[in-house]
Design a protein around this motif. Structure first.
Motif, mmCIF file in Angstrom:
data_model
loop_
_atom_site.group_PDB
_atom_site.id
_atom_site.type_symbol
_atom_site.label_atom_id
_atom_site.label_comp_id
_atom_site.label_asym_id
_atom_site.label_seq_id
_atom_site.Cartn_x
_atom_site.Cartn_y
_atom_site.Cartn_z
ATOM 1 N N ARG A 37 0.822 -1.211 0.000
ATOM 2 C CA ARG A 37 0.000 0.000 0.000
ATOM 3 C C ARG A 37 0.859 1.265 0.000
ATOM 4 O O ARG A 37 0.432 2.317 -0.438
ATOM 5 C CB ARG A 37 -0.845 -0.023 1.284
ATOM 6 C CG ARG A 37 -2.219 0.529 1.160
ATOM 7 C CD ARG A 37 -3.045 0.139 2.381
ATOM 8 N NE ARG A 37 -3.761 -1.098 2.172
ATOM 9 C CZ ARG A 37 -4.820 -1.215 1.387
ATOM 10 N NH1 ARG A 37 -5.285 -0.168 0.747
ATOM 11 N NH2 ARG A 37 -5.419 -2.361 1.241
ATOM 12 N N GLN A 104 -9.003 4.437 -9.587
ATOM 13 C CA GLN A 104 -8.230 3.589 -8.660
ATOM 14 C C GLN A 104 -8.257 4.207 -7.264
ATOM 15 O O GLN A 104 -8.516 5.402 -7.115
ATOM 16 C CB GLN A 104 -6.784 3.477 -9.163
ATOM 17 C CG GLN A 104 -6.697 2.836 -10.543
ATOM 18 C CD GLN A 104 -5.469 3.245 -11.341
ATOM 19 O OE1 GLN A 104 -4.689 4.090 -10.919
ATOM 20 N NE2 GLN A 104 -5.320 2.658 -12.514
ATOM 21 N N GLY A 108 -3.125 1.997 -4.480
ATOM 22 C CA GLY A 108 -2.973 1.184 -5.686
ATOM 23 C C GLY A 108 -2.964 2.012 -6.958
ATOM 24 O O GLY A 108 -3.069 1.470 -8.061
ATOM 25 N N ALA A 135 2.772 0.914 -8.874
ATOM 26 C CA ALA A 135 1.525 0.185 -8.611
ATOM 27 C C ALA A 135 0.769 -0.003 -9.931
ATOM 28 O O ALA A 135 0.887 0.801 -10.861
ATOM 29 C CB ALA A 135 0.659 0.937 -7.613
ATOM 30 N N THR A 138 -3.990 -1.769 -7.911
ATOM 31 C CA THR A 138 -4.419 -2.248 -6.591
ATOM 32 C C THR A 138 -3.189 -2.308 -5.675
ATOM 33 O O THR A 138 -2.052 -2.287 -6.168
ATOM 34 C CB THR A 138 -5.012 -3.682 -6.640
ATOM 35 O OG1 THR A 138 -3.929 -4.609 -6.819
ATOM 36 C CG2 THR A 138 -6.016 -3.850 -7.773
ATOM 37 N N PRO A 139 -3.400 -2.415 -4.358
ATOM 38 C CA PRO A 139 -2.248 -2.500 -3.436
ATOM 39 C C PRO A 139 -1.441 -3.794 -3.577
ATOM 40 O O PRO A 139 -0.361 -3.890 -3.013
ATOM 41 C CB PRO A 139 -2.892 -2.416 -2.050
ATOM 42 C CG PRO A 139 -4.227 -1.790 -2.277
ATOM 43 C CD PRO A 139 -4.668 -2.266 -3.635
#
Ligand code: 5CA
Length: 163
Positions: A37, A104, A108, A135, A138-139
């Motif tokens: 993250r 988004q 992420g 990224a 998403t994380p």
């Protein structure tokens, strides 16, 4: 660690993977076991320097969303960058504004794969790393790239982001 993944990518990664493929960079996205993250988490998961992580930070400039791709952990000096970039000002986007501009969520946000191309700055410090990671929507997803590729992918400008 990273893993190449033959299962379908998460929905939020699809526009990112498509944008990369359209630019001649297919099969770049990696799905991580660990969450990444933040730049520190991503660096730990990938076993690279924090400075080799490209953070995708969204700002508002006179109501227009713009993107600043920073070397991991670099703070943006908004006044200095706005002056260099020839903009009246920059303020950090809210989580909702980030989602609207990119499709988004924070943690992420990718450099590409957005509903509309965002005016972009690439942090000069990213040129000091042969391979960087960004990224992918998403994380848990990232892709390997270079500062030169990010400039080409985004049509962005290379500038220092600090004071
Ligand atoms: N997946 C990692 C690196 S590959 C990542 O997305 N890192 S990041 O830096 O691009 O995203 C986290 C960043 O989101 C933080 O550095 C921070 O600048 C920003 N952020 C976190 N919370 C907020 C918030 N509430 N409002 C605006 N920006 C935020």
């Amino acid at each position: 660690m990273e893993s190449r993944n033959s299962s379908p990518l998460p929905d939020r990664c699809v526009p990112v993977a498509e944008a990369l493929a359209a630019a001649g960079l297919p099969d770049r996205v990696r799905v991580l076991d660990e969450s990444a993250r933040t730049a520190a988490e991503a660096a730990a998961a990938l076993g690279c320097e924090v400075g080799a992580i490209a953070n995708s930070l969204v700002f508002l400039s006179g109501g227009e969303p713009v993107l600043v791709l920073t070397s991991g952990g670099h703070r943006v000096d908004t006044a200095a960058l706005a002056a260099r970039w020839g903009r009246a000002g920059l303020r950090r986007a809210t989580p909702e504004e980030v989602r609207r501009a990119t499709g988004q969520a924070i943690g992420g946000v990718a450099p590409v794969g957005h509903p509309r191309r965002l005016p972009t700055v690439v942090d000069e410090a990213l040129t000091g790393h042969d391979r960087i990671w960004a990224a992918a929507g998403t994380p848990h997803t990232v892709f390997p790239t270079t500062a030169a590729e990010l400039l080409r992918l985004t049509g962005g400008r290379l500038l220092p982001v600090g004071p």
